[in-house]
Scaffold this active site. Structure first.
Site, mmCIF file in Angstrom:
data_model
loop_
_atom_site.group_PDB
_atom_site.id
_atom_site.type_symbol
_atom_site.label_atom_id
_atom_site.label_comp_id
_atom_site.label_asym_id
_atom_site.label_seq_id
_atom_site.Cartn_x
_atom_site.Cartn_y
_atom_site.Cartn_z
ATOM 1 N N VAL A 31 44.940 40.881 -72.526
ATOM 2 C CA VAL A 31 45.467 42.085 -73.161
ATOM 3 C C VAL A 31 44.367 42.802 -73.946
ATOM 4 O O VAL A 31 44.621 43.826 -74.572
ATOM 5 C CB VAL A 31 46.685 41.752 -74.054
ATOM 6 N N HIS A 66 49.535 41.828 -68.044
ATOM 7 C CA HIS A 66 50.341 41.362 -69.179
ATOM 8 C C HIS A 66 50.343 42.320 -70.360
ATOM 9 O O HIS A 66 50.657 41.930 -71.472
ATOM 10 C CB HIS A 66 49.854 39.972 -69.626
ATOM 11 N N SER A 123 43.685 29.317 -66.294
ATOM 12 C CA SER A 123 44.184 27.985 -65.960
ATOM 13 C C SER A 123 45.130 28.033 -64.768
ATOM 14 O O SER A 123 45.531 26.992 -64.255
ATOM 15 C CB SER A 123 44.894 27.375 -67.175
#
Ligand code: APR
Length: 234
Positions: A88, A104, A172
């Site tokens: 972000v 996001h 991840s």
């Protein structure tokens, strides 16, 4: 021009000093990230949610892009480059990348809690209770929270299907739907995964794993990719 599609995550910005979510410091005042970044948290305690993002926004005004961000900008000399980021922050844009899709949301934007299409740029770090949109509703962070739809995912899927080369950097790959984008990339497309902890994707066709930090691995990888194009043009 060949198209490189790049999926980035928190590790991309880690060396700029932006903390990642799931490493050891991924807690905020004893709350798991999922507990402050959700519509339920906003309903129960909007002040705490605003404060969480205010602190992150404040930090963002103090950090700079790192060598990894700048390396990706150089790819634009010879490739069409499309970045899909889960981050972000605005560090890709500040480094100079021209096509960045934020899956996001964006920390430096706020939006109306009543009308998701009313989005505002923030030039300061603090968003407070009582800051209202033009229709009189409370402003909230322009962030996709856990449990919310990801409006940009369709555009991201489309881009992933058109990649000639696909890079995954510093994520991840546990949060969906972003983590699933790799499944839309054609089998024959060369893929690279740059992350000191990258491992499980080793079964994916054409995937090359680079277990190193973004700031170290990317300048070298980008040099190689630019070199390949120059050699072909001889
Ligand atoms: N260079 C490259 N990768 C790094 C570096 C670095 N210097 N430092 C850490 N990493 C890697 C870690 O090994 C880890 O695999 O970055 C990854 C960060 O993982 P997460 O913290 O889970 O972040 P991310 O995958 O972006 O999370 C996805 O989850 O919390 C939500 O919405 C939030 O966008 C976020 C999403």
């Amino acid at each position: 021009m060949k198209r490189i599609v790049i999926l980035t995550g928190a590790g991309m910005s880690a060396e700029s000093g932006v903390s990642t979510f799931r490493d050891s410091k991924g807690l905020w005042q004893n709350h798991r990230i999922e507990e402050v970044a959700s519509p339920v948290a906003w309903e129960r305690n909007p002040e705490m949610v605003l404060e969480f993002y205010n602190q992150r926004r404040k930090q963002l005004f103090e950090v700079e892009p790192n060598a990894g961000h700048y390396a990706l900008v150089r790819l634009e000399e010879k490739y069409e480059v499309q970045i899909i980021t889960q981050n972000v922050d605005d560090l890709h844009e500040r480094a100079g990348s021209s096509q960045v899709l934020h899956l996001h949301g964006e920390l430096k934007k706020a939006r109306s809690s009543a009308d998701p299409y009313l989005i505002y740029e923030l030039n300061h770090w603090e968003l407070k209770l009582g800051d209202l949109c033009e229709k009189g509703s409370q402003l909230r962070p322009h962030i996709v929270w856990f449990g919310e739809a990801v409006p940009m995912i369709e555009a991201a899927v489309k881009l992933s299907t058109t990649a000639d080369i696909f890079l995954v950097i510093g994520t991840s790959l546990v949060v969906y739907p972003a983590a699933g984008l790799i499944n839309y990339v054609e089998r024959k497309v060369p893929k690279y995964y740059v992350d000191p902890k990258a491992s499980w994707v080793s079964g994916i066709s054409g995937m090359q794993i680079i277990n190193d930090k973004a700031s170290i691995a990317l300048p070298k990888l980008v040099d190689n990719m630019l070199q390949k194009i120059s050699t072909k043009n001889l």
